[in-house]
Design a protein around this motif. Structure first.
Motif, mmCIF file in Angstrom:
data_model
loop_
_atom_site.group_PDB
_atom_site.id
_atom_site.type_symbol
_atom_site.label_atom_id
_atom_site.label_comp_id
_atom_site.label_asym_id
_atom_site.label_seq_id
_atom_site.Cartn_x
_atom_site.Cartn_y
_atom_site.Cartn_z
ATOM 1 N N PRO A 1 0.829 -1.228 0.000
ATOM 2 C CA PRO A 1 0.000 0.000 0.000
ATOM 3 C C PRO A 1 0.858 1.271 0.000
ATOM 4 N N PHE A 2 1.988 1.248 0.707
ATOM 5 C CA PHE A 2 2.894 2.412 0.724
ATOM 6 C C PHE A 2 3.438 2.691 -0.674
ATOM 7 N N MET A 3 3.842 1.642 -1.393
ATOM 8 C CA MET A 3 4.399 1.831 -2.735
ATOM 9 C C MET A 3 3.334 2.364 -3.692
ATOM 10 N N THR A 4 2.123 1.830 -3.591
ATOM 11 C CA THR A 4 1.026 2.273 -4.468
ATOM 12 C C THR A 4 0.725 3.748 -4.220
ATOM 13 N N PHE A 5 0.683 4.127 -2.945
ATOM 14 C CA PHE A 5 0.393 5.514 -2.555
ATOM 15 C C PHE A 5 1.493 6.459 -3.062
ATOM 16 N N ALA A 6 2.753 6.085 -2.803
ATOM 17 C CA ALA A 6 3.884 6.942 -3.203
ATOM 18 C C ALA A 6 3.927 7.111 -4.709
ATOM 19 N N ASN A 7 3.658 6.030 -5.417
ATOM 20 C CA ASN A 7 3.675 6.065 -6.877
ATOM 21 C C ASN A 7 2.602 7.002 -7.440
ATOM 22 N N ARG A 8 1.445 7.010 -6.755
ATOM 23 C CA ARG A 8 0.336 7.881 -7.171
ATOM 24 C C ARG A 8 0.748 9.354 -7.108
ATOM 25 N N TYR A 9 1.672 9.680 -6.211
ATOM 26 C CA TYR A 9 2.107 11.075 -6.057
ATOM 27 C C TYR A 9 3.470 11.334 -6.703
ATOM 28 N N GLY A 10 3.828 10.490 -7.669
ATOM 29 C CA GLY A 10 4.987 10.792 -8.514
ATOM 30 C C GLY A 10 6.291 10.146 -8.121
ATOM 31 N N ALA A 11 6.318 9.393 -7.017
ATOM 32 C CA ALA A 11 7.589 8.810 -6.566
ATOM 33 C C ALA A 11 7.971 7.586 -7.397
ATOM 34 N N LYS A 12 9.279 7.335 -7.473
ATOM 35 C CA LYS A 12 9.778 6.064 -8.027
ATOM 36 C C LYS A 12 9.799 5.094 -6.842
ATOM 37 N N VAL A 13 9.313 3.873 -7.041
ATOM 38 C CA VAL A 13 9.171 2.992 -5.871
ATOM 39 C C VAL A 13 10.019 1.725 -5.981
ATOM 40 N N ARG A 14 10.452 1.228 -4.816
ATOM 41 C CA ARG A 14 11.164 -0.053 -4.714
ATOM 42 C C ARG A 14 10.679 -0.779 -3.468
ATOM 43 N N ASP A 15 10.691 -2.105 -3.513
ATOM 44 C CA ASP A 15 10.413 -2.854 -2.291
ATOM 45 C C ASP A 15 11.746 -3.282 -1.667
ATOM 46 N N GLY A 16 11.703 -4.103 -0.612
ATOM 47 C CA GLY A 16 12.910 -4.442 0.130
ATOM 48 C C GLY A 16 13.705 -5.608 -0.432
ATOM 49 N N PHE A 17 13.330 -6.089 -1.641
ATOM 50 C CA PHE A 17 14.050 -7.230 -2.199
ATOM 51 C C PHE A 17 15.517 -6.875 -2.494
ATOM 52 N N GLY A 18 15.718 -5.675 -3.019
ATOM 53 C CA GLY A 18 17.081 -5.239 -3.344
ATOM 54 C C GLY A 18 17.943 -5.163 -2.089
ATOM 55 N N MET A 19 17.366 -4.638 -1.016
ATOM 56 C CA MET A 19 18.097 -4.568 0.254
ATOM 57 C C MET A 19 18.443 -5.968 0.743
ATOM 58 N N LEU A 20 17.502 -6.885 0.605
ATOM 59 C CA LEU A 20 17.724 -8.270 1.036
ATOM 60 C C LEU A 20 18.921 -8.885 0.299
ATOM 61 N N VAL A 21 18.952 -8.712 -1.014
ATOM 62 C CA VAL A 21 20.035 -9.293 -1.814
ATOM 63 C C VAL A 21 21.365 -8.611 -1.489
ATOM 64 N N GLU A 22 21.328 -7.290 -1.338
ATOM 65 C CA GLU A 22 22.572 -6.561 -1.075
ATOM 66 C C GLU A 22 23.107 -6.835 0.329
#
Ligand code: NDP
Length: 268
Positions: free
Chosen positions: A222-243
């Motif tokens: 829901p946070f990503m959907t909301f942020a995206n609606r207001y113009g943000a580029k969004v990422r989930d925590g998968f990248g952090m997990l791998v890194e």
């Protein structure tokens, strides 16, 4: 015989760490075996000591044991000490080295994968729990303009800010008092796990804000959907997990693997 590693948690069945580390080992030519280990909720220490006693080289630690792993460590890195939690253990004779690679993983995801320099940036951190403690020092080491922390319980946000105040500029407020726009908004709350989101106002996002949810999910939170609606580029925590896994691998094996093949393997 292969050097043995494991991820220990409860639950642990969902963990992607064995696949990630096996791919790292293949890529770097390291001879390791990496498994999942379920520890009883009331007996983390016995599980870890047995694994180390049987010749295990190191462990990743996941929920709910990161604080117990901190207590069990005989030596801690600065980032683990400041986080108050350990996600990486390395065994060497009787010594247990405790590290925390979560924050370095987040910074690597933002800088390497999202291509954003954190230097001089305005960062909003939502939440003041274990994950927030883990990411503060590595973020501040990148010299942002400031980090602003918002949490439902504002006293916990002030406590978090107090611990890291020597490392950079930190502000604290309630969600309701947030007015300005930020370059990076990090959702370090666990709201996404309940399919909810923190009460962050849309005013914090601008075009090109990077909005990152530490929860990793197959579908946008829901946070990503909301942020995206207001113009943000969004990422989930998968990248952090791998890194963070790559950082742990480096702690153990002295070589930092390329994470791109792992993203490709998981279709990311
Ligand atoms: P904690 O339980 O320690 O902290 C939870 C935080 O979330 C608190 O600040 C709490 O606020 C806040 N919170 C909970 N529900 C809500 C809500 N509905 N609205 C607003 N705030 C809320 O959890 P962790 O810090 O350990 O974990 C947070 C998240 O980070 C988890 O989802 C976890 O999966 C993720 N994570 C991801 C990693 C990765 O590699 N991608 C690594 C580590 C963690 P309050 O204090 O006011 O109650």
């Amino acid at each position: 015989m292969s050097d043995r590693y494991a991820v220990v948690g409860n639950p642990v069945g969902h963990s992607k760490s064995p696949e990630i580390h096996t791919l790292f080992a293949q890529q770097t030519g390291q001879d390791i075996e990496y498994t999942r280990l379920l520890a009883p909720l009331n007996d983390f220490k016995t599980t870890v000591m047995r694994f180390a006693g049987e010749g295990g080289h190191g462990m990743n630690v996941t929920v709910p044991f990161k604080f117990e792993a901190f207590d069990l460590s005989s030596q801690l890195t600065l980032r683990a000490k400041m986080a108050g939690a350990v996600n990486t253990l390395r065994f060497d004779g009787a010594a247990i080295y405790g590290d925390n690679t979560d924050g370095a993983g987040l910074v690597a995801d933002i800088t390497r994968n999202a291509g954003l320099s954190l230097s001089g940036s305005r960062i909003l951190l939502l939440g003041a729990g274990g994950a927030a403690y883990g990411v503060m020092l590595p973020l501040l080491e990148r010299k942002p303009d400031f980090i602003h922390i918002a949490n439902l319980d504002e006293s916990k946000a002030r406590e978090l800010a107090g611990r890291f105040s020597a490392y950079g500029k930190i502000a604290v407020s309630s969600y309701g008092a947030l007015r300005e726009r930020f370059d990076v908004v990090i959702n370090a709350t666990s709201a996404g796990l309940q399919n909810a989101m923190p009460p962050v106002p849309s005013a914090v996002f601008q075009e090109n804000t990077l909005a990152l949810d530490l929860v990793y999910a197959d579908n946008p939170t829901p946070f990503m959907t909301f942020a995206n609606r207001y113009g943000a580029k969004v990422r989930d925590g998968f990248g952090m997990l791998v890194e963070q896994a790559a950082e742990s691998f480096c702690v153990w094996r002295g070589v930092r693997p390329d994470t791109k093949p792992v993203f490709a393997f998981f279709g990311r």
